[in-house]
Write a protein that holds these residues in place. Sequence first.
Motif, PDB file in Angstrom:
ATOM      1  N   GLN A 185     -62.210   7.278  13.060  1.00 28.88           N
ATOM      2  CA  GLN A 185     -61.364   6.970  11.814  1.00 28.88           C
ATOM      3  C   GLN A 185     -61.215   8.636  11.093  1.00 28.88           C
ATOM      4  OE1 GLN A 185     -61.766   3.529   9.015  1.00 28.88           O
ATOM      5  NE2 GLN A 185     -60.419   5.296   7.570  1.00 28.88           N
TER       6      GLN A 185
ATOM      7  N   THR B  56     -58.495   9.750  13.869  1.00 28.96           N
ATOM      8  CA  THR B  56     -56.578   8.777  13.732  1.00 28.96           C
ATOM      9  C   THR B  56     -56.636   8.568  12.693  1.00 28.96           C
ATOM     10  OG1 THR B  56     -57.515   6.315  13.926  1.00 28.96           O
ATOM     11  CG2 THR B  56     -57.136   7.829  16.181  1.00 28.96           C
TER      12      THR B  56
ATOM     13  N   LYS C 183     -51.208   1.446  13.907  1.00 29.94           N
ATOM     14  CA  LYS C 183     -51.627  -0.037  13.219  1.00 29.94           C
ATOM     15  C   LYS C 183     -52.592  -0.731  13.835  1.00 29.94           C
ATOM     16  CE  LYS C 183     -45.875  -0.627  13.042  1.00 29.94           C
ATOM     17  NZ  LYS C 183     -45.494  -1.797  13.540  1.00 29.94           N
TER      18      LYS C 183
ATOM     19  N   SER D  69     -56.771  -4.028   8.707  1.00 28.45           N
ATOM     20  CA  SER D  69     -57.223  -2.842   7.283  1.00 28.45           C
ATOM     21  C   SER D  69     -58.768  -2.982   6.778  1.00 28.45           C
ATOM     22  CB  SER D  69     -56.396  -3.389   5.838  1.00 28.45           C
ATOM     23  OG  SER D  69     -56.938  -5.358   5.312  1.00 28.45           O
TER      24      SER D  69
ATOM     25  N   HIS E 268     -57.334   5.651  11.343  1.00 28.57           N
ATOM     26  CA  HIS E 268     -56.846   4.175  11.882  1.00 28.57           C
ATOM     27  C   HIS E 268     -58.418   4.129  11.148  1.00 28.57           C
ATOM     28  CE1 HIS E 268     -53.062   4.189  10.781  1.00 28.57           C
ATOM     29  NE2 HIS E 268     -52.735   5.550  11.524  1.00 28.57           N
TER      30      HIS E 268
END
Length: 549
Positions: free
Chosen positions: A345, A348, A327, A371, A350
Motif C-alpha cells: 500500500q 503503490t 485498480k 476498496s 493501492h
Amino acid sequence: MEKVWLKSYPPGVPAEIDVNAYRSLLDLFLQSCHKFADRPAFHNLGTTLTYSDLERLSLDFAAYLQSLGLARGARVAIMSPNLLQYPVAVFGILRAGLVVVNVNPLYTAGELEHQLKDSGAQAIVVIENFAATLQKALPNTPVKHVITTHVGDLVPAPKRWIVNYVVKHVKKMVPAWQIPHAVPFRTALAKGAGRKLTDVPVGHDDIAFLQYTGGTTGVAKGAMLTHRNMIANMLQARAWIGNGLEEGKEIIVTALPLYHIFCLTANGLVFLNLGALSLLITNPRDMAGFIKELKPWRFTFITGVNTLFNGLLNTPGFDALDFSGLKGALGGGAAVQRAVAQRWQQVTGHPLIEAYGLTETSPAVCINPLSSEFNGSIGLPIPSTDVSIRNDANEALPLGQDGEICVRGPQVMKGYWHRPDETAKTITPDGWLRTGDVGNMDPQGYVRITDRKKDMIIVSGFNVYPNEIEGVLAMCPGVLESAVVGIPSEKTGETVKAVIVKKSADLTEQVVIDFCRQHLTNYKVPHVIEFRKELPKTPVGKVLRRELR
C-alpha cells in the motif's frame, strides 16, 4: 442457513450469479473473441496476439487435434510456462471437445508419468525445454501424440529465429531430447489451417479441466472441473471485482503460471471476459527481468501470491514503476502477510486484497472488497457461495468459533478423477466440500483462516498456527521470508521451529526470539531458528512446509 455475509457486500455486487449465462467455456471464449476482435489479448516476448488472432490460431489447433482422431472428452496435456502458445493450446483443446490436463513444467519424470497415466492423456503439448523429461516418462504412459514448441514459436520472424537460437544455443536451456514422431507446434497449426473443425456438443456437465492437486501432501489427484464449475467461478469473480473495471481497457499482469488454477480462472477467464490485455510473464522468478518487462506498461491489475509481492517490493526499481493506472492487486494461493500488504500500500498507493480458494472450487471461495484495507481475513463468500464452519461431525458451529471451513456452490468440483473414495472423504452427502482449512466467521461474514489442519502444531496441548507466527516474523527487521513448522520435543510434545531467509546479514537467532517474545505468548515463540538461503516452494511460490518438516 443465514447468509450473514450478504449485509457486508459492496454496492452493486449481486447475491447470486446466473450460471446459465453461457452454454460452455467455448461460448464464453467465442463471444469475447468476436466482441473484442481487434483488441490486444495476450502479450509476451514483445509480441501481441489480438482476440481475432487467438480465435484463428485456436481454431487451427483444434482442427489439427481432431485430425488425430481424438474423440470427444479425450485428455490432452499442456506442459508450458506462460507463453503465447499456452492460451492458443488451451482454447484449441476445448474447441475440439477435449479436456485440458495442466502439467507443471518443473515436474520430475516420475511425477509427469503419474499424471499422464492417471489422466489417461492421449496427447501432450510440451515446450522443448522440458522434452527431455517427457522422453523419460513417455514409455509408460498412454500418450500417442507429442506436439513440441520452442519458446519463440509465435513471435514473428526473424525475431523468432533469434529467440529460439539464443534459448537453445546461447543460454543452453534445452537439454538434448529425442522423441520420434513429435510434431512441431507450428506444423500442427499449419496442418490444422487447411481443415474444417467439426462442432462437438459440449455442455455444463462436461469436464473442461483435469486440474491436479495434493502433490505436496501425497499422490496428486485430478480435480474434475466442469464447464459449469469454471463458468460459475468466472462469473462469481467478475461480479465481485467488476465494479470499476472497464471492458476492453484493462491490462492485467499475468505472472503466476496459467497452468495454476488461480491464474487460469482469474487472469485466463475473468479478464478474457472483460476483453483485457494480459501481460504474460514467462519467468517471474527473475525479479529484475520481471520489473523491466513491466516498465513500459500502465497496468491496471495484478494477481499473485505473497512471496511474489514480497519479492517485487524487495527488488530495486519496483517502486519507480507507474502505478497511476492500478485498480487492484489480488493475493491468493497462500496467506497474505500484514507486513507485505502494508508495504504494498505504501509503495503503490493501492491495497493488496486477500482472496481464498482451492483447486477443488475452481478456485475462488472468498474475496475481500477491492476498496478495503488489509484486515487479516480472507474476505466474504462470493455470490452463489455458501460457507459454513463445521466440526468433525459435519455440524455447523456458532459464529466466531474455530472449525473446518466448508464450502458449497456451483464452483465445487464434480469430484476427483477415478477416486470415488477420496471424493467421498472430501464432499459430504449434502454437498459440502471439506477444505482441510481451520478458521472462523465473524458476525459480518468475514472468514479468517487459522491454519491448515495438517500444519497445526500442538505445544503442551495448546494449538499453535504457523500463519500467525509467520505474520509476526514478517514484521521483524532483517527477515526476508520465513516458514514455521513443528518439531518433536520431549518436554512439550512439539516445539516451534522457524526457518528464515535473511534480508540483513546481522540478523541473529536471539534478535528473532526477542522480537517474537514481544508479540507472542511464550509457547508460540520459536525455540529453534534455522537460517537458509532460500525456502522450498511450489512453482507458484507457496512455501512447502511439508519439505521443511
